[in-house]
Design a protein around this motif. Structure first.
Motif, PDB file in Angstrom:
ATOM      1  N   GLY A  38      60.226  15.695  22.628  1.00  0.00           N
ATOM      2  CA  GLY A  38      61.152  14.811  23.328  1.00  0.00           C
ATOM      3  C   GLY A  38      62.259  15.628  23.985  1.00  0.00           C
ATOM      4  N   ALA A  79      63.642   9.956  19.719  1.00  0.00           N
ATOM      5  CA  ALA A  79      62.435  10.802  19.728  1.00  0.00           C
ATOM      6  C   ALA A  79      61.763  10.779  18.360  1.00  0.00           C
ATOM      7  CB  ALA A  79      62.798  12.233  20.125  1.00  0.00           C
ATOM      8  N   VAL A 278      63.608  11.972  26.752  1.00  0.00           N
ATOM      9  CA  VAL A 278      64.245  10.929  25.942  1.00  0.00           C
ATOM     10  C   VAL A 278      65.738  10.853  26.288  1.00  0.00           C
ATOM     11  CG1 VAL A 278      62.565  10.981  24.053  1.00  0.00           C
ATOM     12  CG2 VAL A 278      64.526  12.517  23.971  1.00  0.00           C
TER      13      VAL A 278
END
Ligand code: SAM
Ligand code: SF4
Length: 331
Positions: A38, A79, A278
């Motif tokens: 992420g 994430a 993210v």
């Protein structure tokens, strides 16, 4: 792999054979598990002027942002909740005031969850890299972009291939899992240069290798240059897999910016990693490296859910593992 063989793969009219060979090698090492990283793009300020990048300092039209620690931790939680075993902290290049903030952030991330932390923060001195490693950072991504000395110097004013190489060796010696890579289709890059870049990458002690196509940004000096071909980036990904069976190789976000199924195509060409953003919805469109980056208007959770569904439909399993490289190279 020899230079002429690389050139043949780059030119073959039947690349499917290459993609199948690369995917077979990937399957042998990683199976169909795809490691998920992420990416938290936490700041857009940059002291550099890379000609290809929308974050370059000279792009005065860009409204810059910098997330505070709590916002970054919240993104990291997203994430983790989405089943990712790694977070990547990425930003433009900011000098010293950011060093301690990043160090504190790494410590908090490592306290928060059993995750790997990757840094993608550009060029810094050895003491800074050591400090962040001591704080708990596991990996560092520093792309060469191109090894061609003249092209590198032209596209990255004031920077050199030798400087970037020195830093990569330092990062490896300090104990980071080290990643690098190139941009394909850069203006002025020929197939011969690309083949040489792949050979030069092979000489380095790398655990992670990334290749993404060049995408012209309208607010950079390269605005009128042609977009890098998806096909060339896929061939390069596949060649990298054949040359580095055990390396972590992402299906890069730039592929997805150019093709609706870009990440799936990258996986079919031998990649084993995805690196979805993210970054919080409120700012992520402002992380404007190239057009099409973070283009989704859905929430971060929805975007990740959809991506994970796409992966499953394409025959892959999003993995919650940290996804270390199976065997680190000697520095
Ligand atoms: N500032 C750090 C650095 O340069 O290493 C990390 C962030 S930088 C935005 C991350 C990567 O974005 C670069 O390594 C480069 O490969 C990629 N990038 C930047 N502009 C691009 C473009 N126009 N097309 C494709 N990739 C690009
Ligand atoms: Fe800055 Fe990295 Fe963009 Fe270069 S590629 S301008 S260092 S953010």
């Amino acid at each position: 792999m020899q230079r002429n063989e690389i050139l043949e793969w780059l030119r073959t009219p039947a690349p499917q054979e290459l993609f199948t060979a690369a995917a077979t090698v990937r399957d042998r090492i990683f199976g169909r598990n795809v490691f998920q990283r992420g990416v938290i793009e936490f700041a857009t300020h940059c002291r550099k002027n890379c000609l290809y990048c929308g974050l370059r300092q000279a792009n005065t039209g860009l409204a810059r942002f910098s997330l505070d620690t709590e916002a970054i931790l919240a993104a990291a939680r997203t994430a983790v909740e989405a089943g990712m075993g790694t977070v990547v902290l990425q930003s433009g290049e900011v000098p010293h005031p950011g060093t301690a903030m990043v160090g504190g952030l790494i410590r908090r991330l490592k306290d928060m969850a059993d995750i790997s932390v990757t840094l993608s923060l550009g060029d810094h001195d050895e003491d800074t890299y050591r400090y962040w490693r001591d704080c708990g950072a596991d990996r560092y991504l520093l792309k060469m972009e191109t090894f061609d000395a003249a092209l590198h110097a032209r596209l990255r004013p004031g920077q050199s291939v030798q400087g970037r190489l020195r830093r990569l060796r330092t990062l490896c010696a300090i104990g980071y899992e080290t990643g690098s890579g190139i941009i394909t289709g850069l203006p002025g890059m020929t197939p011969a240069m690309l083949a040489d870049d792949l050979l030069r990458l092979h000489e380095l002690p790398l655990d992670m290798l990334a290749v993404g196509p060049f995408i012209p940004h309208p607010d950079t000096p390269l605005r009128d240059a042609p977009t890098g071909a998806v096909d060339e980036a896929l061939r390069t990904t596949a060649i990298l897999r054949l040359m580095h069976p055990r390396a972590n190789i992402p299906a890069t976000s730039a592929l997805d910016a150019l093709a609706a199924d870009g990440r799936e195509q990258g996986l079919h060409a031998g990649a084993n990693v995805i690196m979805p953003s993210v970054t919080p919805e409120a700012v992520r469109a402002g992380y404007s490296i190239y057009p099409g980056k973070n283009a989704s208007h859905a929430s971060v959770r929805q975007t990740i859910n959809r991506l994970q569904i796409r992966l499953r439909e394409a025959g892959y399993t999003p993995s919650p593992e940290r996804g270390e490289a199976p065997a680190g190279p000697d520095c």
